[in-house]
Scaffold this motif. Structure first.
Motif, PDB file in Angstrom:
ATOM      1  N   VAL A 125      44.188  13.954  37.297  1.00  0.00           N
ATOM      2  CA  VAL A 125      42.990  13.720  36.495  1.00  0.00           C
ATOM      3  C   VAL A 125      42.439  15.055  36.006  1.00  0.00           C
ATOM      4  N   GLN A 126      41.624  15.020  34.991  1.00  0.00           N
ATOM      5  CA  GLN A 126      41.035  16.227  34.394  1.00  0.00           C
ATOM      6  C   GLN A 126      40.143  16.951  35.389  1.00  0.00           C
ATOM      7  N   GLN A 127      39.489  16.222  36.263  1.00  0.00           N
ATOM      8  CA  GLN A 127      38.551  16.835  37.212  1.00  0.00           C
ATOM      9  C   GLN A 127      39.278  17.787  38.152  1.00  0.00           C
ATOM     10  N   ASP A 128      40.496  17.411  38.574  1.00  0.00           N
ATOM     11  CA  ASP A 128      41.249  18.306  39.455  1.00  0.00           C
ATOM     12  C   ASP A 128      41.607  19.615  38.756  1.00  0.00           C
ATOM     13  N   TYR A 129      41.965  19.525  37.520  1.00  0.00           N
ATOM     14  CA  TYR A 129      42.285  20.755  36.766  1.00  0.00           C
ATOM     15  C   TYR A 129      41.040  21.619  36.577  1.00  0.00           C
ATOM     16  N   ASP A 130      39.940  20.967  36.240  1.00  0.00           N
ATOM     17  CA  ASP A 130      38.705  21.728  36.024  1.00  0.00           C
ATOM     18  C   ASP A 130      38.299  22.469  37.296  1.00  0.00           C
ATOM     19  N   GLN A 131      38.485  21.833  38.439  1.00  0.00           N
ATOM     20  CA  GLN A 131      38.126  22.473  39.698  1.00  0.00           C
ATOM     21  C   GLN A 131      39.012  23.689  39.963  1.00  0.00           C
ATOM     22  N   ALA A 132      40.300  23.572  39.712  1.00  0.00           N
ATOM     23  CA  ALA A 132      41.223  24.689  39.909  1.00  0.00           C
ATOM     24  C   ALA A 132      40.919  25.833  38.951  1.00  0.00           C
ATOM     25  N   PHE A 133      40.601  25.512  37.720  1.00  0.00           N
ATOM     26  CA  PHE A 133      40.290  26.545  36.715  1.00  0.00           C
ATOM     27  C   PHE A 133      39.012  27.293  37.097  1.00  0.00           C
ATOM     28  N   THR A 134      38.016  26.539  37.581  1.00  0.00           N
ATOM     29  CA  THR A 134      36.754  27.178  37.988  1.00  0.00           C
ATOM     30  C   THR A 134      36.966  28.088  39.184  1.00  0.00           C
ATOM     31  N   ASN A 135      37.750  27.662  40.146  1.00  0.00           N
ATOM     32  CA  ASN A 135      38.024  28.506  41.312  1.00  0.00           C
ATOM     33  C   ASN A 135      38.679  29.822  40.890  1.00  0.00           C
ATOM     34  N   LEU A 136      39.601  29.735  39.934  1.00  0.00           N
ATOM     35  CA  LEU A 136      40.257  30.947  39.443  1.00  0.00           C
ATOM     36  C   LEU A 136      39.257  31.897  38.805  1.00  0.00           C
ATOM     37  N   LYS A 137      38.368  31.385  37.970  1.00  0.00           N
ATOM     38  CA  LYS A 137      37.400  32.242  37.287  1.00  0.00           C
ATOM     39  C   LYS A 137      36.403  32.850  38.269  1.00  0.00           C
ATOM     40  N   VAL A 138      36.014  32.109  39.294  1.00  0.00           N
ATOM     41  CA  VAL A 138      35.098  32.653  40.304  1.00  0.00           C
ATOM     42  C   VAL A 138      35.750  33.801  41.056  1.00  0.00           C
ATOM     43  N   LEU A 139      37.014  33.618  41.421  1.00  0.00           N
ATOM     44  CA  LEU A 139      37.732  34.697  42.109  1.00  0.00           C
ATOM     45  C   LEU A 139      37.843  35.942  41.229  1.00  0.00           C
ATOM     46  N   GLN A 140      38.142  35.753  39.975  1.00  0.00           N
ATOM     47  CA  GLN A 140      38.253  36.895  39.051  1.00  0.00           C
ATOM     48  C   GLN A 140      36.910  37.616  38.889  1.00  0.00           C
ATOM     49  N   ALA A 141      35.813  36.868  38.893  1.00  0.00           N
ATOM     50  CA  ALA A 141      34.486  37.478  38.797  1.00  0.00           C
ATOM     51  C   ALA A 141      34.153  38.264  40.059  1.00  0.00           C
ATOM     52  N   GLU A 142      34.537  37.727  41.220  1.00  0.00           N
ATOM     53  CA  GLU A 142      34.291  38.440  42.477  1.00  0.00           C
ATOM     54  C   GLU A 142      35.113  39.723  42.542  1.00  0.00           C
ATOM     55  N   ILE A 143      36.345  39.661  42.020  1.00  0.00           N
ATOM     56  CA  ILE A 143      37.180  40.872  41.988  1.00  0.00           C
ATOM     57  C   ILE A 143      36.559  41.930  41.076  1.00  0.00           C
ATOM     58  N   ALA A 144      36.068  41.497  39.933  1.00  0.00           N
ATOM     59  CA  ALA A 144      35.433  42.450  39.009  1.00  0.00           C
ATOM     60  C   ALA A 144      34.193  43.080  39.644  1.00  0.00           C
ATOM     61  N   GLU A 145      33.408  42.257  40.332  1.00  0.00           N
ATOM     62  CA  GLU A 145      32.211  42.782  41.007  1.00  0.00           C
ATOM     63  C   GLU A 145      32.596  43.773  42.093  1.00  0.00           C
ATOM     64  N   LEU A 146      33.644  43.468  42.844  1.00  0.00           N
ATOM     65  CA  LEU A 146      34.071  44.357  43.920  1.00  0.00           C
ATOM     66  C   LEU A 146      34.594  45.677  43.358  1.00  0.00           C
ATOM     67  N   ARG A 147      35.280  45.605  42.259  1.00  0.00           N
ATOM     68  CA  ARG A 147      35.770  46.844  41.640  1.00  0.00           C
ATOM     69  C   ARG A 147      34.613  47.732  41.157  1.00  0.00           C
ATOM     70  N   VAL A 148      33.546  47.091  40.689  1.00  0.00           N
ATOM     71  CA  VAL A 148      32.356  47.869  40.311  1.00  0.00           C
ATOM     72  C   VAL A 148      31.763  48.554  41.543  1.00  0.00           C
ATOM     73  N   MET A 149      31.708  47.840  42.671  1.00  0.00           N
ATOM     74  CA  MET A 149      31.198  48.436  43.913  1.00  0.00           C
ATOM     75  C   MET A 149      32.071  49.615  44.340  1.00  0.00           C
ATOM     76  N   ILE A 150      33.393  49.449  44.221  1.00  0.00           N
ATOM     77  CA  ILE A 150      34.293  50.534  44.610  1.00  0.00           C
ATOM     78  C   ILE A 150      34.101  51.741  43.684  1.00  0.00           C
ATOM     79  N   ALA A 151      33.883  51.480  42.396  1.00  0.00           N
ATOM     80  CA  ALA A 151      33.666  52.586  41.449  1.00  0.00           C
ATOM     81  C   ALA A 151      32.398  53.364  41.801  1.00  0.00           C
ATOM     82  N   LYS A 152      31.391  52.670  42.338  1.00  0.00           N
ATOM     83  CA  LYS A 152      30.144  53.339  42.703  1.00  0.00           C
ATOM     84  C   LYS A 152      30.295  54.238  43.922  1.00  0.00           C
ATOM     85  N   THR A 153      31.384  54.070  44.664  1.00  0.00           N
ATOM     86  CA  THR A 153      31.615  54.974  45.793  1.00  0.00           C
ATOM     87  C   THR A 153      32.159  56.326  45.318  1.00  0.00           C
ATOM     88  N   ARG A 154      32.554  56.389  44.083  1.00  0.00           N
ATOM     89  CA  ARG A 154      33.002  57.644  43.477  1.00  0.00           C
ATOM     90  C   ARG A 154      31.875  58.159  42.591  1.00  0.00           C
TER      91      ARG A 154
END
Length: 371
Positions: free
Chosen positions: A155-184
């Motif tokens: 069903v479409q709902q299962d795909y939407d859930q998987a797509f959202t999980n992917l985007k959330v993970l990518q946003a968390e990675i981007a945020e973490l990389r910003v934190m790491i950049a601030k250590t320099r």
């Protein structure tokens, strides 16, 4: 022997006979008369000598003078200002973490982007590795569900859930990389490092100043001018200044003015910029400015020695037909050795500039030197 000598001898021989024939009273009368006549003659001679001395004119006083001629004169205003850096910043951390490396020396020159301090980022790097692996799994799941939904296997709902999980993970990675950049902690611009206040192992917070960075290739000069001259000092005008550390004169170009006067001091804040290739000028130094205001080509200037102060102002001694005349004047701009005369003198007047204490109006003078 001549006849005159013989006559005088005959008179002297007859003096005793003449005296015997003069009565006693008459003799004393003649004697007193002779004495009075002699005294009167001496007094008359003395009075004549005094009168002759009084009628003799006193000698003329030797003086120096100058003939007033129009000259060029630039009116200046002396004010005090302060030097500030072209760019200045206190280097601080955006994170509360431990310093693991100080990558710069005190007083060294750094360029934009150079690493200054390294903060501990091991936990952040571990989180980044974890999220990166989760992102790979989420990406595979999204691709698989995308293929299945095309065949209507899910069903479409299962795909939407998987797509959202992917985007959330990518946003968390981007945020973490910003934190790491601030250590320099890097240099935001080219400049010179000041005193370093922290060392490896220290825990720093967002309120901790690690060091300061200043760009002194150009220094800014800030000063205030009275409201009377607010419209004279304009952007682009060149001004001159000196600092207490030396006698060298520097030039600055006015780059900006405040939009309004200070209501408390009635002054206008002005900012000028001066090149500082050798780094001689330091932010925080006081500067003495000589602001160019007006320039006159017909100014009348006299030596400061000629000025005679009084309760009513100033006067000068003029020489007219070699006679002293005191003239009241109004002064303008004052220089180290000269004074501008705004009113009271004319072109060609001869001003006396020496021996003033021996002079008085009407006295005779003679010039030793005349400029």
């Amino acid at each position: 022997m001549n006849s005159n000598s013989m006559n005088i001898r005959n008179v002297l021989r007859n003096v005793p006979n003449i005296l015997r024939n003069i009565p006693t009273k008459s003799f004393f009368g003649l004697l007193i008369l002779a004495l009075l006549t002699g005294c009167y003659g001496k007094e008359k001679d003395s009075a004549a000598a005094v009168a002759a001395q009084l009628n003799t004119a006193p000698p003329a006083t030797p003086v120096d003078g100058m003939v007033i001629q129009p000259t060029s004169l630039a009116e200046e205003l002396e004010v005090t200002g302060s030097l500030v850096a072209n760019q200045q910043v206190d280097i601080a951390s955006e994170l509360t973490r431990k310093i693991v490396r100080v990558n710069v020396k005190e007083g060294s020159f750094v360029r934009k982007g150079d690493l200054l301090f390294q903060l501990d980022d091991q936990d952040l790097q571990a989180q980044l590795g974890k999220l990166t692996e989760q992102e790979k799994l989420a990406l595979l799941n999204e691709h698989r569900l995308n293929d299945l939904i095309k065949h209507e296997a899910v069903v479409q709902q299962d795909y939407d859930q998987a797509f959202t999980n992917l985007k959330v993970l990518q946003a968390e990675i981007a945020e973490l990389r910003v934190m790491i950049a601030k250590t320099r902690i890097q240099a935001p611009f080219n400049g010179r490092i000041g005193i370093i206040h922290v060392y490896p192992g220290a825990i720093v917070s967002t309120n901790t100043v690690l060091t300061n960075l200043e760009d002194n290739s150009v220094v800014k000069l800030e000063f205030s001018v009275p409201e009377k001259y607010a419209n004279i000092i304009v952007a682009g005008s060149e001004q001159r200044f000196t600092v207490a550390s030396g006698s060298q004169e520097y030039k600055a170009i006015v780059v900006a003015r405040e939009s309004r006067l200070n209501a408390d001091t009635r002054t206008l804040l002005v900012r000028a910029a001066s090149a500082n290739p050798g780094g001689i000028l330091l932010p925080g130094q006081s500067a003495r400015l000589h602001l160019a205001l007006h320039e006159s080509n017909n100014a009348l200037v006299v030596s400061s020695q000629a000025m005679i102060p009084s309760a009513g102002g100033y006067s000068v001694y003029l020489s007219r037909s070699n006679k002293v005349q005191m003239v009241p004047v109004e002064i303008g701009q004052r220089g180290p050795t000269t004074v501008e005369i705004a009113k009271g003198l004319q072109k060609g007047d001869t001003v006396i500039i020496s021996n003033l204490l021996r002079l008085m109006p009407g006295a005779d003078v003679r010039f030793v030197t005349l400029k």
